[in-house]
Design a protein around this motif. Structure first.
Motif, PDB file in Angstrom:
ATOM      1  N   TRP A 146       0.824  -1.208   0.000  1.00 57.31           N
ATOM      2  CA  TRP A 146       0.000   0.000   0.000  1.00 57.31           C
ATOM      3  C   TRP A 146       0.860   1.259   0.000  1.00 57.31           C
ATOM      4  O   TRP A 146       0.507   2.269  -0.618  1.00 57.31           O
ATOM      5  CB  TRP A 146      -0.903  -0.009   1.230  1.00 57.31           C
ATOM      6  CG  TRP A 146      -1.782   1.205   1.332  1.00 57.31           C
ATOM      7  CD1 TRP A 146      -3.024   1.377   0.798  1.00 57.31           C
ATOM      8  CD2 TRP A 146      -1.466   2.431   2.007  1.00 57.31           C
ATOM      9  NE1 TRP A 146      -3.507   2.627   1.096  1.00 57.31           N
ATOM     10  CE2 TRP A 146      -2.573   3.297   1.841  1.00 57.31           C
ATOM     11  CE3 TRP A 146      -0.367   2.875   2.733  1.00 57.31           C
ATOM     12  CZ2 TRP A 146      -2.594   4.575   2.377  1.00 57.31           C
ATOM     13  CZ3 TRP A 146      -0.393   4.152   3.263  1.00 57.31           C
ATOM     14  CH2 TRP A 146      -1.494   4.989   3.091  1.00 57.31           C
ATOM     15  N   LYS A 176       4.752   5.303  -5.093  1.00 53.69           N
ATOM     16  CA  LYS A 176       4.459   5.137  -6.517  1.00 53.69           C
ATOM     17  C   LYS A 176       5.728   5.114  -7.373  1.00 53.69           C
ATOM     18  O   LYS A 176       5.832   5.806  -8.381  1.00 53.69           O
ATOM     19  CB  LYS A 176       3.520   6.245  -7.002  1.00 53.69           C
ATOM     20  CG  LYS A 176       2.169   6.244  -6.311  1.00 53.69           C
ATOM     21  CD  LYS A 176       1.260   7.335  -6.845  1.00 53.69           C
ATOM     22  CE  LYS A 176      -0.087   7.307  -6.139  1.00 53.69           C
ATOM     23  NZ  LYS A 176      -1.005   8.363  -6.635  1.00 53.69           N
ATOM     24  N   GLN A 210       1.872   1.779  -3.622  1.00 48.46           N
ATOM     25  CA  GLN A 210       0.744   1.984  -4.525  1.00 48.46           C
ATOM     26  C   GLN A 210       0.048   3.322  -4.310  1.00 48.46           C
ATOM     27  O   GLN A 210      -0.411   3.956  -5.257  1.00 48.46           O
ATOM     28  CB  GLN A 210      -0.259   0.842  -4.352  1.00 48.46           C
ATOM     29  CG  GLN A 210       0.280  -0.515  -4.782  1.00 48.46           C
ATOM     30  CD  GLN A 210      -0.657  -1.647  -4.413  1.00 48.46           C
ATOM     31  OE1 GLN A 210      -1.700  -1.430  -3.799  1.00 48.46           O
ATOM     32  NE2 GLN A 210      -0.289  -2.867  -4.778  1.00 48.46           N
ATOM     33  N   HIS A 211      -0.018   3.770  -3.055  1.00 48.11           N
ATOM     34  CA  HIS A 211      -0.791   4.971  -2.748  1.00 48.11           C
ATOM     35  C   HIS A 211       0.057   6.156  -2.299  1.00 48.11           C
ATOM     36  O   HIS A 211      -0.466   7.257  -2.139  1.00 48.11           O
ATOM     37  CB  HIS A 211      -1.813   4.661  -1.649  1.00 48.11           C
ATOM     38  CG  HIS A 211      -2.789   3.601  -2.036  1.00 48.11           C
ATOM     39  ND1 HIS A 211      -3.889   3.843  -2.830  1.00 48.11           N
ATOM     40  CD2 HIS A 211      -2.819   2.274  -1.763  1.00 48.11           C
ATOM     41  CE1 HIS A 211      -4.566   2.721  -3.010  1.00 48.11           C
ATOM     42  NE2 HIS A 211      -3.941   1.754  -2.374  1.00 48.11           N
ATOM     43  N   ASP A 265       7.821  -2.358  -4.830  1.00 48.74           N
ATOM     44  CA  ASP A 265       7.524  -3.794  -4.844  1.00 48.74           C
ATOM     45  C   ASP A 265       8.249  -4.582  -3.760  1.00 48.74           C
ATOM     46  O   ASP A 265       8.986  -5.526  -4.037  1.00 48.74           O
ATOM     47  CB  ASP A 265       7.854  -4.398  -6.215  1.00 48.74           C
ATOM     48  CG  ASP A 265       6.686  -4.252  -7.176  1.00 48.74           C
ATOM     49  OD1 ASP A 265       5.725  -3.557  -6.821  1.00 48.74           O
ATOM     50  OD2 ASP A 265       6.741  -4.829  -8.262  1.00 48.74           O
TER      51      ASP A 265
END
Length: 264
Positions: A184, A191, A187-188, A195
């Motif tokens: 998270w 960015k 991803q949020h 990974d």
């Protein structure tokens, strides 16, 4: 008359800053050494076609396994570290050659070359080549740390810090009985294709490492690794690295906390 002194001073500052950068990167590598960190960068367009084409093969093929190592962030970090060392004109290498450490270094380099040559008579050349390159990277990293690395106590501190961080994730996974969902953050927020791999596992799924008693399946923590066993090995290294803290009365409480968290 002042020109040589000015150039020498500039070079000293240059190597000083590069050494700081190298030490920071080395400590971070020790901190994150146990992470199963495979960023999306390996599939970026700037990666040579030779690697991207082979990574497109199924994961059980020789083509894929021969370049599998480039998926791990540690490979890129060691490559950056090697470039920094070159920019310092191999700082510390002369001292290594002049003292007794040269025999240890020579033995390590010879072993690395032997492993590389062994690829020629291996049955599965793809896997053998990948393992040989990984060993060569480890050799390069060991030589750099020996020649121009931080103080051993800082290395031990980085290992202990990484152990506490990883143990905290593992404890949380055990309490939740599923992943912490660190993805998270990338991803949020970040960015950047970080990974950090955290496998999605459930104690009810087949083949998942669990502790079972009286019909109850309890998920074993795995942290940022692929299996609980590598996690345990990394935590054990951190505990060993923190043994020096027991020798200082003012740090024994910290050492006790480190040991408790790691064993938990």
């Amino acid at each position: 008359m002042n020109q040589p002194k000015s150039s020498q001073l500039l070079w000293q500052r240059w190597t000083h800053y590069l050494t700081y950068a190298m030490h920071g990167l080395i400590l971070f590598i020790f901190f994150s050494a146990t992470w199963w960190w495979r960023p999306r960068w390996a599939y970026a367009k700037w990666v040579p076609d030779f690697f991207r084409e082979r990574l497109s093969y199924p994961s059980n093929t020789q083509e894929y396994l021969s370049v599998y190592y480039i998926r791990f962030t540690l490979v890129y970090l060691v490559a950056i570290l090697a470039c920094l060392w070159v920019l310092t004109m191999f700082k510390g290498l002369r001292e290594l050659v002049l003292d007794g450490r040269i025999w240890w270094a020579a033995g390590l380099v010879m072993l690395s070359f032997y492993i590389r040559l062994s690829v020629g008579w291996a049955d599965q050349k793809g896997i053998a080549n990948s393992q040989a390159i990984q060993w060569m990277l480890v050799t390069i990293f060991a030589l750099i740390v020996t020649c121009n690395g931080p103080q051993p106590r800082w290395v031990a501190t980085a290992l202990v810090g990484g152990t506490i961080f990883h143990a905290a994730i593992a404890i949380t996974q055990s309490a939740l009985q599923h992943e912490v969902n660190l993805a998270w953050l990338d991803q949020h927020w970040l960015k950047i294709g970080l990974d950090l791999v955290e496998y999605r596992r459930s104690p009810d799924a087949s083949g998942v490492p669990v502790v079972q008693a009286d019909g109850v399946r309890f998920l074993r923590a795995y942290g940022l690794t692929s299996h609980p066993n590598p996690l345990a090995g990394g935590l054990a290294v951190g505990i060993i690295a923190g043994l020096w803290m027991w020798l200082k009365p003012e740090m024994r409480r910290t050492a006790a906390w480190v040991t408790t968290i790691s064993l938990w």
